[in-house]
Design an enzyme around this catalytic site. Structure first.
Site, PDB file in Angstrom:
ATOM      1  N   ASP A 142       0.828  -1.204   0.000  1.00 29.08           N
ATOM      2  CA  ASP A 142       0.000   0.000   0.000  1.00 29.08           C
ATOM      3  C   ASP A 142       0.869   1.263   0.000  1.00 29.08           C
ATOM      4  OD1 ASP A 142      -2.429   1.314  -0.054  1.00 29.08           O
ATOM      5  OD2 ASP A 142      -2.665   1.320   2.117  1.00 29.08           O
ATOM      6  N   HIS A 153       2.351   3.468  -9.002  1.00 30.21           N
ATOM      7  CA  HIS A 153       2.155   2.047  -9.299  1.00 30.21           C
ATOM      8  C   HIS A 153       3.346   1.491 -10.092  1.00 30.21           C
ATOM      9  CE1 HIS A 153      -1.752   2.332  -7.548  1.00 30.21           C
ATOM     10  NE2 HIS A 153      -2.303   3.026  -8.525  1.00 30.21           N
ATOM     11  N   LEU A 161      10.930 -20.621  -4.549  1.00 35.69           N
ATOM     12  CA  LEU A 161       9.965 -19.734  -3.911  1.00 35.69           C
ATOM     13  C   LEU A 161       8.627 -19.887  -4.624  1.00 35.69           C
ATOM     14  CD1 LEU A 161       9.405 -17.123  -2.074  1.00 35.69           C
ATOM     15  CD2 LEU A 161       9.950 -15.795  -4.121  1.00 35.69           C
TER      16      LEU A 161
HETATM   17  C1  IPE Z   1      -5.444  -2.839  -0.252  1.00 35.20           C
HETATM   18  O1  IPE Z   1      -5.137  -1.489  -0.367  1.00 35.20           O
HETATM   19  C2  IPE Z   1      -5.360  -3.501  -1.599  1.00 35.20           C
HETATM   20  C3  IPE Z   1      -4.023  -3.595  -2.196  1.00 35.20           C
HETATM   21  C4  IPE Z   1      -2.903  -3.214  -1.643  1.00 35.20           C
HETATM   22  C5  IPE Z   1      -3.990  -4.200  -3.497  1.00 35.20           C
HETATM   23  P1  IPE Z   1      -6.265  -0.384  -0.502  1.00 35.20           P
HETATM   24  O2  IPE Z   1      -5.544   0.909  -0.578  1.00 35.20           O
HETATM   25  O3  IPE Z   1      -7.187  -0.710  -1.614  1.00 35.20           O
HETATM   26  O4  IPE Z   1      -7.039  -0.549   0.880  1.00 35.20           O
HETATM   27  P2  IPE Z   1      -7.924   0.490   1.695  1.00 35.20           P
HETATM   28  O5  IPE Z   1      -8.965   1.012   0.750  1.00 35.20           O
HETATM   29  O6  IPE Z   1      -7.007   1.582   2.158  1.00 35.20           O
HETATM   30  O7  IPE Z   1      -8.466  -0.309   2.835  1.00 35.20           O
HETATM   31  C1  IPE Z   2      -1.620   0.195  -3.377  1.00 36.74           C
HETATM   32  O1  IPE Z   2      -1.447   1.564  -3.403  1.00 36.74           O
HETATM   33  C2  IPE Z   2      -1.844  -0.377  -4.750  1.00 36.74           C
HETATM   34  C3  IPE Z   2      -3.225  -0.806  -4.990  1.00 36.74           C
HETATM   35  C4  IPE Z   2      -4.196  -0.777  -4.118  1.00 36.74           C
HETATM   36  C5  IPE Z   2      -3.524  -1.271  -6.314  1.00 36.74           C
HETATM   37  P1  IPE Z   2      -2.671   2.572  -3.383  1.00 36.74           P
HETATM   38  O2  IPE Z   2      -3.040   2.880  -4.792  1.00 36.74           O
HETATM   39  O3  IPE Z   2      -3.755   2.093  -2.518  1.00 36.74           O
HETATM   40  O4  IPE Z   2      -1.966   3.833  -2.731  1.00 36.74           O
HETATM   41  P2  IPE Z   2      -2.577   4.837  -1.686  1.00 36.74           P
HETATM   42  O5  IPE Z   2      -3.068   4.031  -0.528  1.00 36.74           O
HETATM   43  O6  IPE Z   2      -3.683   5.576  -2.384  1.00 36.74           O
HETATM   44  O7  IPE Z   2      -1.435   5.719  -1.324  1.00 36.74           O
HETATM   45 MG    MG Z   3      -4.186   2.319  -0.539  1.00 37.56          MG
END
Ligand code: IPE
Ligand code: IPE
Ligand code: MG
Length: 243
Positions: free
Chosen positions: A19, A36, A130
């Site tokens: 995240d 990303h 792995l």
């Molecule tokens: C969880 O992150 C999903 C992934 C890392 C793929 P999100 O950013 O979607 O989760 P919330 O919305 O903060 O709970």
């Molecule tokens: C995690 O990063 C990747 C996915 C959920 C696909 P986020 O896109 O949720 O990044 P933040 O949480 O908005 O910073």
């Molecule tokens: Mg996120």
């Protein structure tokens, strides 16, 4: 030198909620997709570092079933990145003995994406260093519901039988790997519907590091912390029983 703790167990399942990509980019005045893109480099670094730290199964959360709620552009860009990742990493995985597989629903993915997943899974099936699992369109609650809906309603549902059904949804014939260490980057402290059943006794590790900045040293710090913890699984620690 590698600390001896890494040799203590012969299997370690680490799972990562990757995240913070969006915030990483926004803080730099960049579009979220740049976060990303950097994030996929962090995946590569993590996969490379994992075997040396004793990790035998690594599951990463790349796209949750709730992530479909994001703007169409971001979803498309994420899918395109995942597609590129699968195509480009396939050969590297084969060379490094890594078995790559994908967990989650496939029916909402594009045919191209499904084909790329199949190709990567087939090419890397023999990998034994792995087991690298990528969760795409994944929801733990949906997975549990799907397993429950396979129950015939006639026989008693035992924990073992349910576990087998759950495992079969991901990799038929392969036991469901319990999560030992669950890492979440990006500062949030929640599970967001990731591996709920498998993480019943996982050690949780939260870090403020944004995913694009995550590297081998961060993974090492998490694994070291894991080895410092005492897992009890509900029992009394051996040293405290007085026997
Ligand atoms: C969880 O992150 C999903 C992934 C890392 C793929 P999100 O950013 O979607 O989760 P919330 O919305 O903060 O709970
Ligand atoms: C995690 O990063 C990747 C996915 C959920 C696909 P986020 O896109 O949720 O990044 P933040 O949480 O908005 O910073
Ligand atoms: Mg996120």
């Amino acid at each position: 030198m590698m600390p001896s703790t890494f040799q203590q167990s012969n299997s370690l399942h680490a799972a990562i909620i990757m995240d913070g990509n969006g915030r990483w980019a926004t803080r730099r005045g960049l579009p979220r997709i740049e976060g990303h893109k950097e994030g996929s480099k962090a995946v590569r670094r993590t996969v490379e570092a994992a075997p040396g730290l004793g990790i035998t199964t690594l599951t990463v959360y790349a796209f949750s079933s709730d992530n479909w709620k994001r703007p169409r552009d971001e979803v498309q860009q994420l899918m395109a990145l995942l597609y590129d990742y699968l195509r480009h990493e396939k050969d590297r995985c084969v060379a490094q003995g890594i078995r790559l597989s994908v967990i989650g629903r496939r029916d909402r993915l594009s045919p191209l994406m499904r084909a790329a997943i199949r190709a990567a899974e087939t090419a890397t099936a023999g990998g034994a260093t792995l087991h690298f699992r990528i969760a795409i369109d994944y929801s733990a609650r949906d997975t549990i519901l799907r397993a429950a809906s396979r129950w015939d309603g006639q026989t008693a549902m035992t924990r073992d039988a349910f576990l087998e059904t759950l495992a079969d949804l991901h990799h038929p014939g392969v036991p469901l790997p319990e999560v030992d260490l669950l890492i979440r980057t990006g500062g949030e402290k929640r599970l967001s519907d990731f591996l709920l059943w498998e993480s019943a006794y996982a050690e949780l590790y939260f870090t403020d590091r944004m995913w694009p900045d995550f590297g081998a040293d961060d993974l090492r710090a998490a694994v070291e912390e894991f080895h410092r913890r005492t897992r009890r699984f509900g029992a009394v620690p051996v040293a405290a029983t007085g026997s």
